[in-house]
Write an enzyme that holds these catalytic residues in place. Structure first.
Site, mmCIF file in Angstrom:
data_model
loop_
_atom_site.group_PDB
_atom_site.id
_atom_site.type_symbol
_atom_site.label_atom_id
_atom_site.label_comp_id
_atom_site.label_asym_id
_atom_site.label_seq_id
_atom_site.Cartn_x
_atom_site.Cartn_y
_atom_site.Cartn_z
ATOM 1 N N LYS A 1 -48.702 34.941 53.954
ATOM 2 C CA LYS A 1 -48.579 36.305 53.422
ATOM 3 C C LYS A 1 -49.740 37.172 53.918
ATOM 4 C CE LYS A 1 -46.105 34.576 49.428
ATOM 5 N NZ LYS A 1 -46.254 33.856 48.149
ATOM 6 N N GLN B 1 -49.827 33.234 42.810
ATOM 7 C CA GLN B 1 -48.973 32.200 43.398
ATOM 8 C C GLN B 1 -48.586 31.145 42.359
ATOM 9 O OE1 GLN B 1 -47.699 32.234 46.537
ATOM 10 N NE2 GLN B 1 -46.612 30.321 46.154
ATOM 11 N N ASP C 1 -43.857 40.775 42.905
ATOM 12 C CA ASP C 1 -42.936 39.642 42.780
ATOM 13 C C ASP C 1 -41.675 40.030 41.996
ATOM 14 O OD1 ASP C 1 -43.667 37.221 44.018
ATOM 15 O OD2 ASP C 1 -45.251 36.847 42.538
HETATM 16 N N1 GUN Z 1 -44.019 30.289 44.456
HETATM 17 C C1 GUN Z 1 -42.882 30.054 45.148
HETATM 18 N N2 GUN Z 1 -42.260 31.223 45.429
HETATM 19 C C2 GUN Z 1 -43.028 32.206 44.902
HETATM 20 C C3 GUN Z 1 -42.910 33.619 44.864
HETATM 21 O O1 GUN Z 1 -41.965 34.233 45.358
HETATM 22 N N3 GUN Z 1 -43.922 34.272 44.242
HETATM 23 C C4 GUN Z 1 -44.956 33.641 43.658
HETATM 24 N N4 GUN Z 1 -45.889 34.369 43.037
HETATM 25 N N5 GUN Z 1 -45.097 32.330 43.667
HETATM 26 C C5 GUN Z 1 -44.130 31.619 44.290
#
Ligand code: GUN
Length: 293
Positions: A53, A97, A120
């Site tokens: 990211k 995350q 998110d």
């Molecule tokens: N863990 C797995 N997929 C995601 C996501 O889309 N966002 C976040 N914050 N954690 C994740």
């Protein structure tokens, strides 16, 4: 018959073109969109996601801040950090995350994120807006699936959609989005899950079948309706002694076999996964536009 590939790389590229254009417009107003990614602990898969990211932010010219905290970070310390990020004018998107260590109450952390910075789309405020069909930040993976269908002109209106999986991240929100009275929606949606009695009987109804249950290859060819559109959200590691890393990534769908039955299909990797990160970048730019307006 061999299904047409729904190529995540191509669709993500079209999203990035739009994102870049909007970044330039924001730059003219002196705004650089900023994303903070918070990683607690050392889960290797999570560390990889957060790194990719940050890399994409850099490539697009977004400001990014990766905050790595030790595994014994307390709930209150994490809440304090989120409050700081809520106030930080350089940050327009906050991503904590998942999964978090078990001593941290994850839904309670989500509630502390300013909904305007919730890139998110997990905050109940944004979940609620989505369900009542009002604009807000949408969860990245379901939003990415809609973008894929849109790019390939596969309108879900009037179609039977079967979603396999009921997670808060994918299953429930994609069902909520596709059932809306809106463009690229208006579908008849069924959600199947681990307790569904006769999964095959249900999946065979799907003109669009979305597999998001996290079980490698669970969708076999005899579970797919002839000519269906198959969207594979699964990212499963399976041991492979011939692979360099000792494992490889496969989806929830038996790709080879299902390609012979489906009209369109997404690959893993190179499918939905590519879209998740593209929509995260798009949401960060959306958030910056809203906050700057
Ligand atoms: N863990 C797995 N997929 C995601 C996501 O889309 N966002 C976040 N914050 N954690 C994740």
């Amino acid at each position: 018959m061999s299904a047409q590939l729904i190529d995540g790389k191509v669709v993500a590229e079209s999203v990035y073109e739009d994102v870049k254009r909007r970044i330039t417009q924001l730059a003219d107003r002196g705004v650089t969109p900023g994303l903070a990614a918070v990683l607690v602990g050392e889960d290797p898969a999570s560390a990889t996601y957060v790194r990719s990211k940050a890399k994409m932010c850099k490539k697009l010219g977004l400001y990014s801040d990766v905050i790595t905290l030790p595994v014994d970070t307390t709930h209150d310390e994490l809440v304090h950090l989120v409050h700081e990020l809520n106030k930080n004018p350089k940050i327009h998107g906050i991503l904590v995350q998942s999964p978090l260590p078990p001593h941290i109450d994850e839904p309670a952390i989500t509630l502390e994120i300013d909904p305007r910075k919730d890139v998110d789309g997990f905050h109940p405020h944004n979940v609620g807006l989505m369900l009542i069909g009002k604009p807000g930040l949408l969860p990245c993976t379901p939003y990415g699936i809609i973008k894929m269908l849109e790019y390939y002109k596969l309108d879900p209106a009037g179609k039977e959609v079967v979603v396999v999986g009921r997670s808060n991240i994918v299953g429930k929100p994609i069902a909520g989005m596709l059932v809306q009275k809106a463009d690229m929606a208006n579908a008849t949606v069924t959600i199947a899950h681990s307790r569904t009695k006769d999964l095959r009987e249900v999946t065979l109804r799907g003109d669009i079948l979305i597999a998001a249950i996290g079980r490698a290859g669970i969708i076999a060819a005899d579970m797919v309706k002839q000519g269906a559109i198959v969207i594979d959200v699964g990212i499963n590691r399976i041991d492979d002694p011939n692979a360099k890393k000792g494992y490889r990534i496969v989806g929830d769908v038996d790709f080879e076999a299902c390609s012979a039955v489906a009209s369109h299909i997404t690959p893993v990797p190179g499918g939905v996964g590519r879209m998740t990160i593209a929509m995260l970048m798009s949401n960060t730019v959306d958030a910056a536009e809203q906050i700057a307006s």
